[in-house]
Every structure is written in structure tokens, then in C-alpha cells.
Motif scaffolding. Sequence first.
Motif, PDB file in Angstrom:
ATOM      1  N   THR A  53       0.843  -1.197   0.000  1.00 46.45           N
ATOM      2  CA  THR A  53       0.000   0.000   0.000  1.00 46.45           C
ATOM      3  C   THR A  53       0.874   1.242   0.000  1.00 46.45           C
ATOM      4  O   THR A  53       1.752   1.395   0.844  1.00 46.45           O
ATOM      5  N   LEU A  54       0.633   2.124  -0.965  1.00 43.58           N
ATOM      6  CA  LEU A  54       1.338   3.404  -1.048  1.00 43.58           C
ATOM      7  C   LEU A  54       0.343   4.495  -0.659  1.00 43.58           C
ATOM      8  O   LEU A  54      -0.580   4.810  -1.411  1.00 43.58           O
ATOM      9  N   ILE A  55       0.504   5.034   0.540  1.00 44.16           N
ATOM     10  CA  ILE A  55      -0.425   6.047   1.040  1.00 44.16           C
ATOM     11  C   ILE A  55      -0.041   7.429   0.522  1.00 44.16           C
ATOM     12  O   ILE A  55       1.111   7.858   0.645  1.00 44.16           O
ATOM     13  N   VAL A  56      -1.030   8.104  -0.068  1.00 46.27           N
ATOM     14  CA  VAL A  56      -0.894   9.494  -0.497  1.00 46.27           C
ATOM     15  C   VAL A  56      -1.719  10.326   0.478  1.00 46.27           C
ATOM     16  O   VAL A  56      -2.934  10.135   0.566  1.00 46.27           O
ATOM     17  N   ARG A  98       0.738  10.485   9.248  1.00 46.52           N
ATOM     18  CA  ARG A  98       0.759   9.902  10.593  1.00 46.52           C
ATOM     19  C   ARG A  98       0.443   8.405  10.534  1.00 46.52           C
ATOM     20  O   ARG A  98       1.002   7.611  11.300  1.00 46.52           O
ATOM     21  N   ALA A  99      -0.452   8.010   9.643  1.00 48.36           N
ATOM     22  CA  ALA A  99      -0.815   6.599   9.521  1.00 48.36           C
ATOM     23  C   ALA A  99       0.392   5.750   9.137  1.00 48.36           C
ATOM     24  O   ALA A  99       0.575   4.634   9.639  1.00 48.36           O
ATOM     25  N   VAL A 100       1.225   6.275   8.263  1.00 44.50           N
ATOM     26  CA  VAL A 100       2.414   5.521   7.860  1.00 44.50           C
ATOM     27  C   VAL A 100       3.426   5.478   8.998  1.00 44.50           C
ATOM     28  O   VAL A 100       4.066   4.444   9.239  1.00 44.50           O
ATOM     29  N   ALA A 101       3.575   6.577   9.725  1.00 46.78           N
ATOM     30  CA  ALA A 101       4.505   6.611  10.856  1.00 46.78           C
ATOM     31  C   ALA A 101       4.160   5.537  11.882  1.00 46.78           C
ATOM     32  O   ALA A 101       5.047   5.007  12.562  1.00 46.78           O
ATOM     33  N   ARG A 102       2.878   5.202  11.986  1.00 44.99           N
ATOM     34  CA  ARG A 102       2.421   4.232  12.987  1.00 44.99           C
ATOM     35  C   ARG A 102       2.228   2.824  12.419  1.00 44.99           C
ATOM     36  O   ARG A 102       1.839   1.916  13.150  1.00 44.99           O
ATOM     37  N   ALA A 103       2.489   2.656  11.145  1.00 42.46           N
ATOM     38  CA  ALA A 103       2.265   1.356  10.505  1.00 42.46           C
ATOM     39  C   ALA A 103       3.392   0.379  10.848  1.00 42.46           C
ATOM     40  O   ALA A 103       4.472   0.768  11.301  1.00 42.46           O
ATOM     41  N   ALA A 104       3.119  -0.900  10.631  1.00 41.72           N
ATOM     42  CA  ALA A 104       4.129  -1.933  10.875  1.00 41.72           C
ATOM     43  C   ALA A 104       5.306  -1.739   9.921  1.00 41.72           C
ATOM     44  O   ALA A 104       5.112  -1.519   8.728  1.00 41.72           O
ATOM     45  N   THR A 109       3.691  -1.006   3.825  1.00 35.42           N
ATOM     46  CA  THR A 109       3.037   0.301   3.862  1.00 35.42           C
ATOM     47  C   THR A 109       4.089   1.363   3.586  1.00 35.42           C
ATOM     48  O   THR A 109       5.075   1.484   4.326  1.00 35.42           O
ATOM     49  N   LEU A 110       3.891   2.130   2.509  1.00 35.70           N
ATOM     50  CA  LEU A 110       4.815   3.174   2.111  1.00 35.70           C
ATOM     51  C   LEU A 110       4.098   4.515   2.073  1.00 35.70           C
ATOM     52  O   LEU A 110       2.867   4.578   2.038  1.00 35.70           O
TER      53      LEU A 110
END
Length: 344
Positions: A53-56, A98-104, A109-110
Amino acid sequence: MRADHPRRRAVAAILALAGLALAGPTPSASAQSGGATAAATGDAAGWPTRPITLIVPFPAGGGNDAMARIVADKLSGALGQQVIVDNRGGGGGNIGTRAVARAAPDGYTLLLGHTGTVSVNPSLFATAGYDPRKDFAPIGLMATMPVVLLAHPSFPGKTVADVVAAAKAAPGKMSIGTSAVGTGGYMTAELFKASAGIEATLVPYKGTGPLMNDLVGGHVPIAFGILAPALGNIEAKTLRVIAVMSRERFPLLPDVPTADESGLPGFESVLHYGLLAPAGTPAPIVSKINAALQALVKTEEVAKRIRAEGGAPLTSTPEEYAADIDREEKKWSALVRRLGLKGD
């Protein structure tokens, strides 16, 4: 002692509750170790085994989204697993970041990193909720995009010096359009005011679309913004570019001078786009993504698509991207503190 001895099973159960294990694998431990992920062992050889998953951290349709989609498809082919773009807008980009900072930190997750979210927001927003140096593992840069100073054709000034002179002749009366507070355009306008020693009224818009509409309509005489949404109007001569804010002239606008050339020595405001992962992501996985990213950005197909969005291809090592984030954060946080700027 036999593996199935009652006492051994009891001790193993107690140790398991404590997060420990007996020496020597039990049958269940062997099965688990055989199926261990590459991320757990720090080995990228077996990674990835499922979609990434690449979060924008912005809605679909903007510059960040465009950059993400340029690389997502190509990364899918290079890594052998689908890279899914996930738009999580809101909070000026803070929610998705913030979601990526807290992801596994397992490589699945990028984040589509952007100068605004990574190097500006942490100091501009009291509740950003992440540290750009501690919470991410930089992977690599992919593109750069300068902020440009645009003008409606009716604006009499042709150069940066003309804009500065007009502002000084009527302090506070000149209106300068920008995108939302905290974005590259807005921060560049604040930096421009401070560097040139002028007073002007900033008019922030919720997005680049409304800003361009009002600039083309002559409701604001000049504006700081990114190039992509203005390209069509520049070609149609319904807008013109006074200067680019990069240190060197931009390839798409070779005849347009830089701010540095135009009387503001050392002035620079560029946006950088790259990929980041949560801190703690194994180095072999980071290296594997970086290698794939550098290779695809250097292809003519991807470079052409980046240029079509108003940018220029840019590659780096993870270490170089980390240094870029550090440098830009120091620059923009100093401006935020000096001017007492605050995000909504």
C-alpha cells in the motif's frame, strides 16, 4: 527431556507468556520459523509476498496523487506485487502521513513523501503527530518541482524586482494568491515577503484549482504555485511566469529566470517527492525498493510523465533523501518560528 514431557510443556507455556522460548525448536516453533516473513528476518529475498500500500496523504487528483500513480504501476512490475495507491487526505496531509509513521515496519506500507508534509508540517502544526527524522525510513527521491511566481497578463510587472518595487510602493495593498496555509505555494510567499522585506496580503485558497481560476480571472494579480495546473494557461498566454524559485533554470521553462538571478540571491523554494517507509523497516527492503525506484525514474517513459506533471526526475540514495528532509525541515521550521506561523 522429551519435547512432549508435561513439565517441559508447562515451562514452555510460562516462558511463552513472558515472551521467551526454550532452547531448541518445538514442532510448532519450527513451523513458525519456516514461514517467517522476510521483514522479520531483515532479508529482502522473499519480500514482497503480498500487495503493498502506497499512502498518499491528499485526495486524488492533485500533484502528490499524480506522482504516486506514476511510480505505483512501474513498482508493481519491478517488485512482483501490486502497489495500491491509497488516498488518505485531511489535516493538511498529516492524517495519511501519521498513519504511515504508525504502521508496521514490514515494507508493506509506504508513503508518498512531499516537502510540505515531511519538512513543513511538523513545525507548522502543533498536532502533526510525527517526527520526520525519527518516524520514517527514507527510501529515495523521485522528482523535484519548483514553485513559480505567476502573473495575470494585466499585471504590469515583468520581473521579481518589479514585484518588490510595486509592493514597497503600496505596503500591504498588493494581494498574492497561494494555495492553502502550509503548502509549498503559501510557504514560498511567506519566504518571499521575508527575504524581499515587503508587506503584502496573502490570499490562501483551499486548492490550486480555485487559485488558478481566480488568477486567470484577474481576481488576484500574482500568485505562487506549482507549475502543473498552470501549464495550459501559460501556453495559451492567459498566464505568464515571472520567475522560477529553483536555484537553476527549470528545463520546461528555459527562458524564465530564477529568483536568484532576479535580485534575491540564494532564494530557493522547490518541492521534492519521494518514498518513505515506517522507521524500523529492514534495510535490505529499503535498498530493494530504492534500487527499483531509481531504475524506473531513469527510464524515459517515467521521466516524460514526471515532466508532463510540471516536475523533473530526481533520484537519490536513502541517505541522501534523509539529508534532504533534514535540510528542508531546518529551513522551513526556522521560518515558521520567526514569523510565528501556525497551521489550522
